[in-house]
Design a protein around this motif. Structure first.
Motif, PDB file in Angstrom:
ATOM      1  N   ASN A 167      20.332 -14.684 -45.082  1.00 17.54           N
ATOM      2  CA  ASN A 167      21.126 -15.907 -45.203  1.00 17.54           C
ATOM      3  C   ASN A 167      20.539 -16.889 -46.211  1.00 17.54           C
ATOM      4  OD1 ASN A 167      22.925 -15.025 -43.299  1.00 17.54           O
ATOM      5  ND2 ASN A 167      22.174 -16.326 -41.647  1.00 17.54           N
ATOM      6  N   VAL A 168      19.373 -16.580 -46.737  1.00 21.05           N
ATOM      7  CA  VAL A 168      18.674 -17.480 -47.658  1.00 21.05           C
ATOM      8  C   VAL A 168      19.487 -17.657 -48.940  1.00 21.05           C
ATOM      9  CG1 VAL A 168      16.584 -17.786 -49.040  1.00 21.05           C
ATOM     10  CG2 VAL A 168      16.432 -16.846 -46.723  1.00 21.05           C
ATOM     11  N   ASP A 169      19.582 -18.912 -49.438  1.00 21.96           N
ATOM     12  CA  ASP A 169      20.348 -19.218 -50.652  1.00 21.96           C
ATOM     13  C   ASP A 169      19.491 -19.174 -51.917  1.00 21.96           C
ATOM     14  OD1 ASP A 169      22.787 -19.718 -49.309  1.00 21.96           O
ATOM     15  OD2 ASP A 169      22.113 -21.729 -48.782  1.00 21.96           O
ATOM     16  N   TYR A 221      27.162 -12.562 -62.266  1.00 17.13           N
ATOM     17  CA  TYR A 221      25.870 -13.228 -62.293  1.00 17.13           C
ATOM     18  C   TYR A 221      25.737 -14.014 -63.590  1.00 17.13           C
ATOM     19  CZ  TYR A 221      23.715 -10.312 -65.893  1.00 17.13           C
ATOM     20  OH  TYR A 221      23.416  -9.712 -67.080  1.00 17.13           O
ATOM     21  N   GLU A 222      24.753 -14.924 -63.612  1.00 19.02           N
ATOM     22  CA  GLU A 222      24.459 -15.726 -64.817  1.00 19.02           C
ATOM     23  C   GLU A 222      22.956 -15.752 -65.017  1.00 19.02           C
ATOM     24  OE1 GLU A 222      25.115 -20.269 -66.597  1.00 19.02           O
ATOM     25  OE2 GLU A 222      25.788 -19.758 -64.561  1.00 19.02           O
ATOM     26  N   LEU A 223      22.536 -15.369 -66.235  1.00 19.14           N
ATOM     27  CA  LEU A 223      21.122 -15.411 -66.580  1.00 19.14           C
ATOM     28  C   LEU A 223      20.835 -16.723 -67.299  1.00 19.14           C
ATOM     29  CD1 LEU A 223      18.362 -14.037 -66.773  1.00 19.14           C
ATOM     30  CD2 LEU A 223      19.123 -12.938 -68.901  1.00 19.14           C
ATOM     31  N   GLY A 240      28.381 -14.690 -58.034  1.00 21.13           N
ATOM     32  CA  GLY A 240      27.914 -16.016 -58.433  1.00 21.13           C
ATOM     33  C   GLY A 240      26.413 -16.184 -58.382  1.00 21.13           C
ATOM     34  N   LEU A 241      25.663 -15.127 -58.623  1.00 17.99           N
ATOM     35  CA  LEU A 241      24.206 -15.200 -58.592  1.00 17.99           C
ATOM     36  C   LEU A 241      23.679 -15.819 -59.885  1.00 17.99           C
ATOM     37  CD1 LEU A 241      21.424 -14.465 -57.366  1.00 17.99           C
ATOM     38  CD2 LEU A 241      21.653 -12.221 -58.486  1.00 17.99           C
ATOM     39  N   SER A 264      22.396  -9.526 -49.923  1.00 20.84           N
ATOM     40  CA  SER A 264      21.986 -10.816 -49.368  1.00 20.84           C
ATOM     41  C   SER A 264      22.942 -11.914 -49.818  1.00 20.84           C
ATOM     42  CB  SER A 264      20.563 -11.166 -49.814  1.00 20.84           C
ATOM     43  OG  SER A 264      20.557 -11.474 -51.204  1.00 20.84           O
ATOM     44  N   HIS A 265      22.743 -13.129 -49.290  1.00 23.95           N
ATOM     45  CA  HIS A 265      23.567 -14.278 -49.648  1.00 23.95           C
ATOM     46  C   HIS A 265      22.919 -15.124 -50.737  1.00 23.95           C
ATOM     47  CE1 HIS A 265      25.919 -14.328 -45.561  1.00 23.95           C
ATOM     48  NE2 HIS A 265      25.840 -13.135 -46.108  1.00 23.95           N
ATOM     49  N   ILE A 266      21.872 -14.611 -51.328  1.00 21.39           N
ATOM     50  CA  ILE A 266      21.116 -15.391 -52.318  1.00 21.39           C
ATOM     51  C   ILE A 266      22.002 -15.793 -53.491  1.00 21.39           C
ATOM     52  CG2 ILE A 266      19.215 -15.291 -53.982  1.00 21.39           C
ATOM     53  CD1 ILE A 266      17.722 -13.574 -51.954  1.00 21.39           C
ATOM     54  N   LYS A 267      21.969 -17.079 -53.825  1.00 23.00           N
ATOM     55  CA  LYS A 267      22.767 -17.622 -54.929  1.00 23.00           C
ATOM     56  C   LYS A 267      21.910 -17.975 -56.136  1.00 23.00           C
ATOM     57  CE  LYS A 267      26.561 -17.299 -52.628  1.00 23.00           C
ATOM     58  NZ  LYS A 267      27.503 -16.204 -52.997  1.00 23.00           N
TER      59      LYS A 267
END
Length: 311
Positions: free
Chosen positions: A234-236, A306-308, A282-283, A255-258
């Motif tokens: 659940n960690v963002d 994703y976005e670097l 949306g990572l 995971s929910h990592i953003k």
């Protein structure tokens, strides 16, 4: 005055209806509990005759059911207890104690569902009862299935709590410095400097860990983040500091990592560390411009959106 009397009458009627419903539910539950052994329903044809292997958290026992009796022994062959038993409808009575019960025969269920050769599948026959604390106690027909359950149990919060491994901050760390689990409720968590590695499922919500944690900071003292360390987490936000040397496959999978912050260099960084079945959503990946970590991400981009972001 008349309207007040009408309102009061309505309130009394509603209260009366609610009371009847509550009373009916109470009687239903009592009767159902009492009748569990007079009308056995779906469980009336179940037989437990033979030897079963019981798993109670981190302990295994051999249990023999014969006739109306049962006998339980520990791994040393010493008798733990014996007495009468009876199967009810989703219930099991051992001696004078009655438990809720769930029985599963995967072979029988699969035979009824498919025409395929079921011999190719590893199928289990087991049941579990629920004790007074709400814990499941398993009984398996095969010893190897019981051993698998025992291995799983020894990775749970309940086992770490029983073993006294959780410290006052909610970290369970073994003698080698491996962080096995975090069950605290802080929104921001910094992994202790004493930790040398983060184990599989340490922050997994599937294991009821870090359920309320939004941000995790990983110091350079941590050398390895194992596969599945943040699986279904659940960690963002995760911040990884310079000094971490290895991130394995699926470390942050599903995971929910953003947001994740990477240092300049990580010696071994798996291109599958963000692996998911449907791709990331949306990572944002932050890393220093021109760094080794930036190059790895560019050459092995995670599947999905994703976005670097170069800092």
């Amino acid at each position: 005055m008349k309207s007040r009397k009408i309102k009061l009458k309505k309130i009394l009627i509603i209260d009366g209806v609610i009371l009847v419903i509550i009373l009916s539910m109470f009687i239903f539950v009592r009767c159902r509990h009492r009748d569990a052994f007079t009308d056995k329903g779906y469980y009336k044809n179940i037989s437990l005759k033979g030897t079963w292997f019981k798993v109670d958290l981190d302990e295994m026992y051999q249990v023999k059911f014969y006739g109306a009796d049962y006998e339980e022994q520990d791994v040393y062959g010493e008798q733990a207890r014996k007495g009468k038993y009876e199967i009810g409808n989703h219930a099991l009575k051992l001696g004078s104690k009655q438990y809720s019960m769930k029985y599963v025969n995967e072979r029988k269920e699969l035979e009824d569902m498919i025409d395929d050769d079921i011999e190719q599948y590893e199928l289990k026959e087991y049941f579990y009862i629920i004790d007074d604390e709400g814990n499941k106690i398993y009984y398996f027909k095969q010893e190897e299935d019981a051993a698998d359950q025992l291995d799983y149990n020894c990775q749970t919060n309940a086992y770490y709590e029983k073993s006294g491994m959780f410290d006052q901050n909610g970290f369970a760390i073994d003698e080698e410095g491996m962080l096995l689990a975090y069950n605290g409720d802080k929104q921001q968590v910094t992994v202790p400097e004493s930790v040398s590695g983060i184990a599989e499922n340490a922050f997994s919500a599937d294991y009821n860990r870090a359920l309320n944690t939004e941000k995790v900071i990983i110091p350079g003292s941590v050398k390895k983040i194992e596969s599945g360390a943040f699986l279904f987490s659940n960690v963002d936000i995760v911040v990884i500091n310079e000094g971490v040397e290895e991130i394995q496959d699926w470390a942050f999978g599903d995971s929910h990592i953003k947001e994740i912050y990477l240092p300049k260099q990580i010696l071994h960084m798996s291109p599958k560390m963000f692996e998911t079945e449907e791709g990331v959503e949306g990572l944002k990946i932050y890393c220093p411009a021109g760094s080794q970590t930036e190059l790895v991400i560019k050459n092995n981009p995670p599947a999905g959106d994703y976005e670097l972001i170069k800092e």
